[in-house]
Scaffold this motif. Structure first.
Motif, PDB file in Angstrom:
ATOM      1  N   ILE A  63       0.944  -1.150   0.039  1.00 51.91           N
ATOM      2  CA  ILE A  63      -0.140  -0.066  -0.056  1.00 51.91           C
ATOM      3  C   ILE A  63       0.691   1.033  -0.113  1.00 51.91           C
ATOM      4  CG2 ILE A  63      -1.904   1.312   1.228  1.00 51.91           C
ATOM      5  CD1 ILE A  63      -2.547  -1.258   2.420  1.00 51.91           C
ATOM      6  N   ALA A  64       0.710   1.941  -1.206  1.00 53.02           N
ATOM      7  CA  ALA A  64       1.565   3.138  -1.199  1.00 53.02           C
ATOM      8  C   ALA A  64       3.078   2.961  -1.112  1.00 53.02           C
ATOM      9  CB  ALA A  64       1.111   4.446  -0.042  1.00 53.02           C
ATOM     10  N   ASP A  65       3.833   3.603  -0.141  1.00 58.22           N
ATOM     11  CA  ASP A  65       5.081   3.320  -0.015  1.00 58.22           C
ATOM     12  C   ASP A  65       5.409   2.404   1.056  1.00 58.22           C
ATOM     13  OD1 ASP A  65       5.695   5.241  -2.079  1.00 58.22           O
ATOM     14  OD2 ASP A  65       5.887   6.880  -0.761  1.00 58.22           O
ATOM     15  N   GLY A  66       4.650   1.758   1.488  1.00 57.52           N
ATOM     16  CA  GLY A  66       4.742   0.790   2.546  1.00 57.52           C
ATOM     17  C   GLY A  66       5.568  -0.308   2.021  1.00 57.52           C
ATOM     18  N   SER A  67       5.704  -1.376   3.292  1.00 60.03           N
ATOM     19  CA  SER A  67       6.339  -2.625   2.730  1.00 60.03           C
ATOM     20  C   SER A  67       5.710  -3.458   2.170  1.00 60.03           C
ATOM     21  CB  SER A  67       7.186  -3.034   4.088  1.00 60.03           C
ATOM     22  OG  SER A  67       6.166  -3.323   4.849  1.00 60.03           O
ATOM     23  N   THR A  68       6.244  -4.608   1.510  1.00 58.72           N
ATOM     24  CA  THR A  68       5.287  -5.501   0.744  1.00 58.72           C
ATOM     25  C   THR A  68       5.023  -6.883   1.845  1.00 58.72           C
ATOM     26  OG1 THR A  68       6.253  -5.270  -1.389  1.00 58.72           O
ATOM     27  CG2 THR A  68       5.001  -7.431  -0.884  1.00 58.72           C
ATOM     28  N   ARG A  69       3.878  -7.132   1.937  1.00 53.97           N
ATOM     29  CA  ARG A  69       3.421  -8.267   2.972  1.00 53.97           C
ATOM     30  C   ARG A  69       2.714  -9.251   2.032  1.00 53.97           C
ATOM     31  NH1 ARG A  69      -0.921  -7.928   8.052  1.00 53.97           N
ATOM     32  NH2 ARG A  69      -0.872 -10.060   8.367  1.00 53.97           N
ATOM     33  N   VAL A  70       2.742 -10.497   2.181  1.00 57.75           N
ATOM     34  CA  VAL A  70       2.093 -11.851   1.733  1.00 57.75           C
ATOM     35  C   VAL A  70       0.968 -12.124   2.768  1.00 57.75           C
ATOM     36  CG1 VAL A  70       2.103 -14.047   0.975  1.00 57.75           C
ATOM     37  CG2 VAL A  70       4.410 -12.319   0.505  1.00 57.75           C
ATOM     38  N   LEU A  71      -0.048 -12.082   2.242  1.00 56.81           N
ATOM     39  CA  LEU A  71      -1.582 -12.452   3.092  1.00 56.81           C
ATOM     40  C   LEU A  71      -1.710 -13.668   2.837  1.00 56.81           C
ATOM     41  CD1 LEU A  71      -3.423  -8.923   2.584  1.00 56.81           C
ATOM     42  CD2 LEU A  71      -1.958  -9.594   4.613  1.00 56.81           C
ATOM     43  N   ALA A  72      -1.940 -14.494   3.935  1.00 54.12           N
ATOM     44  CA  ALA A  72      -2.562 -15.767   3.647  1.00 54.12           C
ATOM     45  C   ALA A  72      -4.044 -15.375   3.349  1.00 54.12           C
ATOM     46  CB  ALA A  72      -2.376 -16.563   4.810  1.00 54.12           C
ATOM     47  N   LEU A  73      -4.758 -16.587   2.970  1.00 52.48           N
ATOM     48  CA  LEU A  73      -6.014 -16.577   2.579  1.00 52.48           C
ATOM     49  C   LEU A  73      -7.028 -16.293   3.952  1.00 52.48           C
ATOM     50  CD1 LEU A  73      -8.247 -17.318   0.378  1.00 52.48           C
ATOM     51  CD2 LEU A  73      -8.502 -19.525   1.591  1.00 52.48           C
ATOM     52  N   PHE A  74      -7.686 -15.000   3.811  1.00 51.90           N
ATOM     53  CA  PHE A  74      -8.653 -14.689   4.812  1.00 51.90           C
ATOM     54  C   PHE A  74      -7.919 -13.843   5.822  1.00 51.90           C
ATOM     55  CE2 PHE A  74     -11.175 -18.603   4.093  1.00 51.90           C
ATOM     56  CZ  PHE A  74     -11.976 -18.098   2.938  1.00 51.90           C
ATOM     57  N   ASP A  75      -6.798 -13.343   5.635  1.00 43.53           N
ATOM     58  CA  ASP A  75      -5.689 -12.572   6.295  1.00 43.53           C
ATOM     59  C   ASP A  75      -5.987 -11.112   5.679  1.00 43.53           C
ATOM     60  OD1 ASP A  75      -4.228 -11.772   8.315  1.00 43.53           O
ATOM     61  OD2 ASP A  75      -2.471 -12.423   7.510  1.00 43.53           O
ATOM     62  N   ALA A  76      -5.539 -10.041   6.447  1.00 45.88           N
ATOM     63  CA  ALA A  76      -5.782  -8.990   6.256  1.00 45.88           C
ATOM     64  C   ALA A  76      -4.528  -7.986   6.683  1.00 45.88           C
ATOM     65  CB  ALA A  76      -6.987  -8.081   6.447  1.00 45.88           C
ATOM     66  N   THR A  77      -4.187  -6.722   5.930  1.00 50.45           N
ATOM     67  CA  THR A  77      -3.221  -5.800   6.562  1.00 50.45           C
ATOM     68  C   THR A  77      -3.828  -5.003   7.567  1.00 50.45           C
ATOM     69  OG1 THR A  77      -3.757  -4.247   5.065  1.00 50.45           O
ATOM     70  CG2 THR A  77      -2.380  -5.629   4.230  1.00 50.45           C
ATOM     71  N   ARG A  78      -3.360  -4.528   8.230  1.00 50.49           N
ATOM     72  CA  ARG A  78      -3.642  -3.251   9.266  1.00 50.49           C
ATOM     73  C   ARG A  78      -4.113  -2.046   8.335  1.00 50.49           C
ATOM     74  NH1 ARG A  78      -1.950  -2.591  14.828  1.00 50.49           N
ATOM     75  NH2 ARG A  78      -1.111  -4.864  15.589  1.00 50.49           N
ATOM     76  N   TYR A  79      -4.893  -1.204   8.802  1.00 47.43           N
ATOM     77  CA  TYR A  79      -5.136   0.141   7.972  1.00 47.43           C
ATOM     78  C   TYR A  79      -3.561   0.781   7.901  1.00 47.43           C
ATOM     79  CZ  TYR A  79     -10.119   0.121   7.922  1.00 47.43           C
ATOM     80  OH  TYR A  79     -11.366  -0.263   7.760  1.00 47.43           O
ATOM     81  N   ALA A  80      -3.513   1.061   6.516  1.00 47.59           N
ATOM     82  CA  ALA A  80      -2.315   1.972   6.386  1.00 47.59           C
ATOM     83  C   ALA A  80      -2.767   3.451   6.128  1.00 47.59           C
ATOM     84  CB  ALA A  80      -1.770   1.568   5.049  1.00 47.59           C
ATOM     85  N   VAL A  87      -4.057   6.906  -4.409  1.00 45.03           N
ATOM     86  CA  VAL A  87      -3.264   6.155  -3.862  1.00 45.03           C
ATOM     87  C   VAL A  87      -2.770   4.811  -4.528  1.00 45.03           C
ATOM     88  CG1 VAL A  87      -2.948   4.649  -1.664  1.00 45.03           C
ATOM     89  CG2 VAL A  87      -4.331   6.856  -1.563  1.00 45.03           C
ATOM     90  N   ARG A  88      -1.546   4.295  -4.695  1.00 48.46           N
ATOM     91  CA  ARG A  88      -1.311   3.182  -5.425  1.00 48.46           C
ATOM     92  C   ARG A  88      -1.159   2.199  -4.589  1.00 48.46           C
ATOM     93  NH1 ARG A  88       1.647   1.805 -10.347  1.00 48.46           N
ATOM     94  NH2 ARG A  88       2.881   0.012 -10.039  1.00 48.46           N
ATOM     95  N   LEU A  89      -1.612   0.977  -5.066  1.00 42.23           N
ATOM     96  CA  LEU A  89      -1.424  -0.298  -4.318  1.00 42.23           C
ATOM     97  C   LEU A  89      -1.111  -1.358  -5.396  1.00 42.23           C
ATOM     98  CD1 LEU A  89      -3.946   1.160  -3.094  1.00 42.23           C
ATOM     99  CD2 LEU A  89      -4.515  -1.060  -1.955  1.00 42.23           C
ATOM    100  N   ASP A  90      -0.226  -2.327  -4.930  1.00 45.62           N
ATOM    101  CA  ASP A  90       0.172  -3.368  -5.637  1.00 45.62           C
ATOM    102  C   ASP A  90      -0.362  -4.686  -5.312  1.00 45.62           C
ATOM    103  OD1 ASP A  90       2.110  -5.700  -6.357  1.00 45.62           O
ATOM    104  OD2 ASP A  90       2.590  -4.176  -7.720  1.00 45.62           O
ATOM    105  N   VAL A  91      -1.307  -5.345  -5.769  1.00 45.91           N
ATOM    106  CA  VAL A  91      -1.900  -6.601  -5.092  1.00 45.91           C
ATOM    107  C   VAL A  91      -1.559  -7.754  -6.099  1.00 45.91           C
ATOM    108  CG1 VAL A  91      -4.019  -7.299  -4.657  1.00 45.91           C
ATOM    109  CG2 VAL A  91      -3.695  -4.709  -4.127  1.00 45.91           C
ATOM    110  N   GLY A  92      -0.859  -8.377  -5.609  1.00 48.36           N
ATOM    111  CA  GLY A  92      -0.462  -9.753  -6.566  1.00 48.36           C
ATOM    112  C   GLY A  92       0.129  -9.279  -7.723  1.00 48.36           C
ATOM    113  N   GLY A  93       1.125  -8.436  -7.639  1.00 49.04           N
ATOM    114  CA  GLY A  93       1.666  -7.890  -9.007  1.00 49.04           C
ATOM    115  C   GLY A  93       1.006  -7.051  -9.658  1.00 49.04           C
ATOM    116  N   ASP A  94      -0.627  -6.778  -9.751  1.00 45.97           N
ATOM    117  CA  ASP A  94      -1.196  -5.756 -10.356  1.00 45.97           C
ATOM    118  C   ASP A  94      -1.194  -4.524  -9.602  1.00 45.97           C
ATOM    119  OD1 ASP A  94      -1.914  -7.678 -12.251  1.00 45.97           O
ATOM    120  OD2 ASP A  94      -3.691  -8.646 -11.085  1.00 45.97           O
TER     121      ASP A  94
END
Length: 217
Positions: A63-80, A87-94
């Motif tokens: 999320i934005a300039d944050g670090s990359t995190r790998v989310l397991a199924l049904f897992d979530a990041t904290r709010y950034a 706001v630019r996001l990278d989700v699965g390479g997209d």
């Protein structure tokens, strides 16, 4: 629903809490929601999180300039915390670009077919909690209910998040479609000063539901 699943705590007698106790209470409430809500929340801030509901092997998100995190199924990041605007996001390479407003909360759901962007309600009264339902199924209207009790939110359409303020309570919850229970959640305590979202999504085995607890980074 205006009422919470359990009766509200009785009001304290006027003047019963001295200043140190009030400060301690404020600190506890502030720590519970991680600076997302209330007086200590950044002014004009926006908040974005990502949840994985489609990639069993995990999905890499940034999320934005944050670090990359790998989310397991049904897992979530904290709010950034992000600046309002694009706001630019990278989700699965997209690459995904969101346009977010000040004091907004947004959940981005990573599915097997792309992303679903869901505006989230914010907790306005930190003396209470927030409990809601995110409908990430194709069902036209899902309800969140207390078993043999009141409806928390009703007829939540696909891709939407509806929530209400609640008093602190320990309860089970069910997700209902047209009067039929389609998912159950075990009893847990929903605390004041914290926002909870029950996420309902469709899998090969039917509808499943899990709880996201709002927290800031």
């Amino acid at each position: 629903m205006d009422d919470s699943p359990l009766p509200r705590p009785r009001a304290q007698r006027r003047g019963a809490l001295a200043l140190p106790a009030l400060l301690t209470l404020a600190a506890l409430i502030g720590s519970a929601h991680g600076g997302l809500y209330g007086p200590e929340a950044p002014v004009e801030a926006a908040w974005v999180r990502v949840v994985n509901i489609g990639a069993e092997g995990g999905v890499a998100v940034r999320i934005a300039d944050g670090s990359t995190r790998v989310l397991a199924l049904f897992d979530a990041t904290r709010y950034a915390l992000v600046a309002p605007g694009p706001v630019r996001l990278d989700v699965g390479g997209d690459a995904v670009t969101l346009d977010v407003g000040p004091e907004s909360f947004t959940t981005v759901a990573a599915t097997s077919d792309g992303v679903v962007v869901v505006p989230d309600p914010g907790l306005r009264d930190i003396s209470r909690g927030l409990l809601g339902l995110v409908n990430l199924t194709e069902r036209e209207g899902l309800d969140l209910q207390v078993p043999d009790g009141p409806t928390v939110v009703a007829a939540v359409p696909p891709g939407a998040h509806d929530a209400v303020a609640v008093a602190e309570a320990t309860t089970e919850l069910v997700v209902v479609d047209g009067g039929t229970v389609v998912a159950r959640l075990e009893a847990r305590t929903f605390e004041r000063g914290v926002a909870y979202a029950v996420v309902a999504t469709t899998t090969a085995d039917g509808i499943v539901a899990f709880v996201l607890t709002a927290a800031g980074e």
